[in-house]
Design a protein around this motif. Sequence first.
Motif, short mmCIF file in Angstrom:
data_model
loop_
_atom_site.label_atom_id
_atom_site.label_comp_id
_atom_site.label_asym_id
_atom_site.label_seq_id
_atom_site.Cartn_x
_atom_site.Cartn_y
_atom_site.Cartn_z
N TYR A 64 21.10 -3.81 -16.54
CA TYR A 64 22.51 -4.14 -16.32
C TYR A 64 23.26 -3.08 -15.52
O TYR A 64 24.30 -3.36 -14.92
CB TYR A 64 23.21 -4.38 -17.67
N THR A 66 20.77 -5.65 -9.18
CA THR A 66 19.47 -6.33 -9.22
C THR A 66 19.52 -7.67 -8.51
O THR A 66 20.44 -8.47 -8.74
CB THR A 66 19.00 -6.53 -10.67
N HIS A 67 18.52 -7.91 -7.64
CA HIS A 67 18.42 -9.16 -6.89
C HIS A 67 17.04 -9.78 -7.10
O HIS A 67 16.06 -9.05 -7.28
CB HIS A 67 18.65 -8.90 -5.39
N PHE A 68 16.97 -11.09 -7.05
CA PHE A 68 15.73 -11.81 -7.32
C PHE A 68 15.32 -12.64 -6.10
O PHE A 68 16.13 -13.39 -5.56
CB PHE A 68 15.91 -12.72 -8.55
N GLU A 81 17.19 -9.06 -16.21
CA GLU A 81 18.57 -8.98 -15.72
C GLU A 81 19.48 -8.35 -16.75
O GLU A 81 20.35 -7.52 -16.43
CB GLU A 81 19.05 -10.38 -15.36
N GLU A 82 19.27 -8.68 -18.01
CA GLU A 82 20.08 -8.12 -19.10
C GLU A 82 19.83 -6.63 -19.27
O GLU A 82 20.77 -5.84 -19.45
CB GLU A 82 19.73 -8.85 -20.40
N LYS A 121 12.76 -13.35 -17.02
CA LYS A 121 13.67 -13.01 -15.93
C LYS A 121 15.05 -12.66 -16.47
O LYS A 121 15.67 -11.67 -16.05
CB LYS A 121 13.76 -14.18 -14.95
#
Length: 284
Positions: free
Chosen positions: A213, A217-219, A209-210, A205
């Motif tokens: 960049y 981005t949403h989780f 996200e990295e 995860k």
Amino acid sequence: MRRVLVPTDFSDNALNAINYALEFFKYEICVFYFMHAYQDDIYTNEALLTRKTLEKATNLVSKKSKKQLEDVLKIVKEKHPNPRFTYRTISSNNVLVDEADKIVDNENIDIIVMGTQGKTDNRKLTFGSHTLQVLKYVECPVLAIPRNYKYTQPKHVLFPTNYLIPYKRRELKLLCEMLAPFRARVDMLYVAKSDKLSMRQEDNKAFIEETLYKNDTHFYTVNKKHVSEAINDCIAEYKIDMLVMVNTRHSHLENILYQSSIDKISLNVGIPFLALQNIKRDNF
């Protein structure tokens, strides 16, 4: 420079996919490879074909293929003039999946763009047989465009994942760079009873996200029994413009693609569908 392979059978669905690709990549420097693999066309009337007439039939089909590719190129240049684009045409006496695989390797293709359906246009199926074969067996990301889908900028992207697979940096970077010009929002969807993640999942995860960049981005975690149901619900509720999934061992997409029959696929994709290929598929 982006290298884009666009297989075509000259159907309306294939032309629609070409139009989508030219709009989608209009901000990038690209080489487009328009490819027609015509071996199947030679044997269409196999009952009338003999060894004596095979060479003649092959020559006729070959000439027709090259002429149709020239026509496609003419239409493309008239409708989508773009100084960032260059074009190459490939007419090949081969089957689609083998020719696509060869071009991907030889030309270092970044992505394949094609219609979810071809000439047969069976509306009961999510993917036509040729598209399904490319999705399953060619080691390259595939962007499949549904029939009659009118181009719209991808502003809201859904990316279901179980966070269990080590993603390829190259493919996530591809997604990041493709979506960046549109300032798209990417929703990472985890379908599970609990949002508690293992150490491996947390690392994957964080890697997502990295690497994404440049994207918003949403989780999210959704408690649903069936992954396909959760995906379809999200597409309908949140007006998703593009669906992204990863095709690898034990992934959501593999479970969908490798059911016993393609007509059992329960994912109703009515939007552009990007399949990332995380490992080399088995030969078939």
